[in-house]
Design a protein around this motif. Structure first.
Motif, PDB file in Angstrom:
ATOM      1  N   ASN A  25      77.267 117.882 -41.860  1.00  0.00           N
ATOM      2  CA  ASN A  25      77.995 117.194 -42.928  1.00  0.00           C
ATOM      3  C   ASN A  25      79.426 116.892 -42.503  1.00  0.00           C
ATOM      4  OD1 ASN A  25      75.858 117.107 -44.729  1.00  0.00           O
ATOM      5  ND2 ASN A  25      76.457 118.981 -45.796  1.00  0.00           N
ATOM      6  N   ALA A  32      81.090 108.639 -40.506  1.00  0.00           N
ATOM      7  CA  ALA A  32      80.409 107.648 -41.348  1.00  0.00           C
ATOM      8  C   ALA A  32      81.098 106.295 -41.220  1.00  0.00           C
ATOM      9  CB  ALA A  32      80.420 108.115 -42.806  1.00  0.00           C
ATOM     10  N   ASP A  36      79.632 102.632 -45.381  1.00  0.00           N
ATOM     11  CA  ASP A  36      78.613 103.560 -45.879  1.00  0.00           C
ATOM     12  C   ASP A  36      79.060 104.121 -47.233  1.00  0.00           C
ATOM     13  OD1 ASP A  36      77.181 103.122 -43.606  1.00  0.00           O
ATOM     14  OD2 ASP A  36      77.597 105.066 -42.683  1.00  0.00           O
ATOM     15  N   TRP A  38      78.788 107.235 -49.953  1.00  0.00           N
ATOM     16  CA  TRP A  38      78.563 108.686 -49.996  1.00  0.00           C
ATOM     17  C   TRP A  38      78.110 109.101 -51.382  1.00  0.00           C
ATOM     18  CZ3 TRP A  38      81.271 112.338 -52.922  1.00  0.00           C
ATOM     19  CH2 TRP A  38      81.207 113.688 -52.514  1.00  0.00           C
ATOM     20  N   HIS A  48      75.053 115.963 -48.493  1.00  0.00           N
ATOM     21  CA  HIS A  48      75.880 114.764 -48.464  1.00  0.00           C
ATOM     22  C   HIS A  48      74.952 113.627 -48.055  1.00  0.00           C
ATOM     23  CE1 HIS A  48      80.082 116.729 -48.071  1.00  0.00           C
ATOM     24  NE2 HIS A  48      79.212 117.639 -48.495  1.00  0.00           N
ATOM     25  N   TYR A  50      74.183 109.558 -47.587  1.00  0.00           N
ATOM     26  CA  TYR A  50      74.881 108.298 -47.339  1.00  0.00           C
ATOM     27  C   TYR A  50      73.907 107.131 -47.381  1.00  0.00           C
ATOM     28  CZ  TYR A  50      78.764 111.120 -45.474  1.00  0.00           C
ATOM     29  OH  TYR A  50      79.786 112.013 -45.317  1.00  0.00           O
ATOM     30  N   ARG A  52      73.654 103.325 -45.987  1.00  0.00           N
ATOM     31  CA  ARG A  52      74.251 102.294 -45.129  1.00  0.00           C
ATOM     32  C   ARG A  52      74.119 100.971 -45.873  1.00  0.00           C
ATOM     33  NH1 ARG A  52      74.309 103.683 -39.345  1.00  0.00           N
ATOM     34  NH2 ARG A  52      76.062 104.785 -40.327  1.00  0.00           N
ATOM     35  N   TRP A  60      80.111  97.722 -52.779  1.00  0.00           N
ATOM     36  CA  TRP A  60      79.430  98.906 -53.298  1.00  0.00           C
ATOM     37  C   TRP A  60      79.260  98.848 -54.812  1.00  0.00           C
ATOM     38  CZ3 TRP A  60      81.778 103.326 -55.911  1.00  0.00           C
ATOM     39  CH2 TRP A  60      83.126 103.145 -56.226  1.00  0.00           C
ATOM     40  N   CYS A  71      68.950 106.879 -54.102  1.00  0.00           N
ATOM     41  CA  CYS A  71      69.975 107.745 -53.501  1.00  0.00           C
ATOM     42  C   CYS A  71      70.258 108.953 -54.391  1.00  0.00           C
ATOM     43  CB  CYS A  71      71.263 106.954 -53.279  1.00  0.00           C
ATOM     44  SG  CYS A  71      71.123 105.627 -52.064  1.00  0.00           S
ATOM     45  N   TYR A  92      79.395 108.851 -56.504  1.00  0.00           N
ATOM     46  CA  TYR A  92      79.271 108.073 -55.265  1.00  0.00           C
ATOM     47  C   TYR A  92      80.510 107.224 -55.053  1.00  0.00           C
ATOM     48  CZ  TYR A  92      77.710 103.975 -58.079  1.00  0.00           C
ATOM     49  OH  TYR A  92      77.614 102.930 -58.976  1.00  0.00           O
ATOM     50  N   SER A  95      82.589 105.688 -48.075  1.00  0.00           N
ATOM     51  CA  SER A  95      82.947 106.833 -47.227  1.00  0.00           C
ATOM     52  C   SER A  95      84.417 106.822 -46.826  1.00  0.00           C
ATOM     53  CB  SER A  95      82.065 106.858 -45.974  1.00  0.00           C
ATOM     54  OG  SER A  95      82.328 105.739 -45.152  1.00  0.00           O
TER      55      SER A  95
END
Length: 209
Positions: A25, A32, A36, A38, A48, A50, A52, A60, A71, A92, A95
């Motif tokens: 992690n 990352a 990405d 998280w 953790h 992630y 992509r 995002w 996820c 979330y 990253s």
């Protein structure tokens, strides 16, 4: 060791990954990719996870709900306490919004700015089973992967810059031809034609070369 999954919530399938332990992690926090996303169970210990971010998804904030659910379910399933509870919250964030300082415990992070949350009412076994069928564990050379990514990104930037120079040159030539067609005197004036940036056609050609 990094664990990879494929989510069929998008076409083509999206890559989801997580570390196998706290040490991994830490590496993922460090390596990352900026794009990405998280995921972690709020206020509880969990993996953790992630995402992509697929290139087809511009930001995002635009992740499809079905992909967010995949996820979130994976995070819940990989939380010892969270997996047993209903109505948990998963947070979330990109990253590059993760903040890690030297006084934090292994695997612990905070944030530079706000993140988002997902409410997870309960574990959805069909989703977990579907994701687990795609599960692959790999040893990842994070430094080499970072080097390869940066080289690829630099190549894309160079290609974009070259296309822009080419377009600028073609536009300048078109404007020169248009001016020449409108003014017979411009053919013999001896004054160099300039583009909007003040460069002559010859200078643009040299830039392009």
């Amino acid at each position: 060791m990094v664990i990879f999954f494929k989510s069929s919530a998008t076409t083509p399938p999206s890559t989801i990954y997580m570390g196998k332990d706290k040490v991994e992690n830490e590496d993922l926090i460090k390596y990352a990719w900026p794009q990405d996303i998280w995921f972690h169970v709020d206020k509880l210990s969990s993996a953790h996870v992630y995402l992509r971010l697929p290139s087809a998804i511009e930001s995002w904030e635009q992740i499809p709900q079905a992909l967010l659910t995949d996820c979130a379910q994976l995070v819940k399933a990989n939380s010892i306490e969270g997996n047993k509870k209903d109505n948990i919250t998963v947070i979330y964030t990109p990253s590059d919004n993760l903040k890690k300082t030297g006084d934090m415990a292994t695997g612990q992070v905070s944030f530079h700015k706000d993140n988002r949350v997902i409410h997870v009412p309960k574990r959805e076994n069909p989703i977990i089973n579907r994701l687990n069928k795609t599960k692959v564990e790999k040893e990842v050379d994070h430094e080499q992967e970072k080097t390869d990514r940066l080289k690829a990104e630099a190549a894309v930037r160079r290609a974009v810059a070259a296309e822009k120079k080419k377009a600028d040159l073609e536009l300048a030539r078109a404007r020169e031809a248009e001016k020449a067609a409108k003014s017979y005197d411009s053919l013999f004036s001896g004054q160099p034609e300039h583009n909007s940036e003040g460069k002559t056609i010859k200078e643009l050609e040299e830039d392009f070369m």
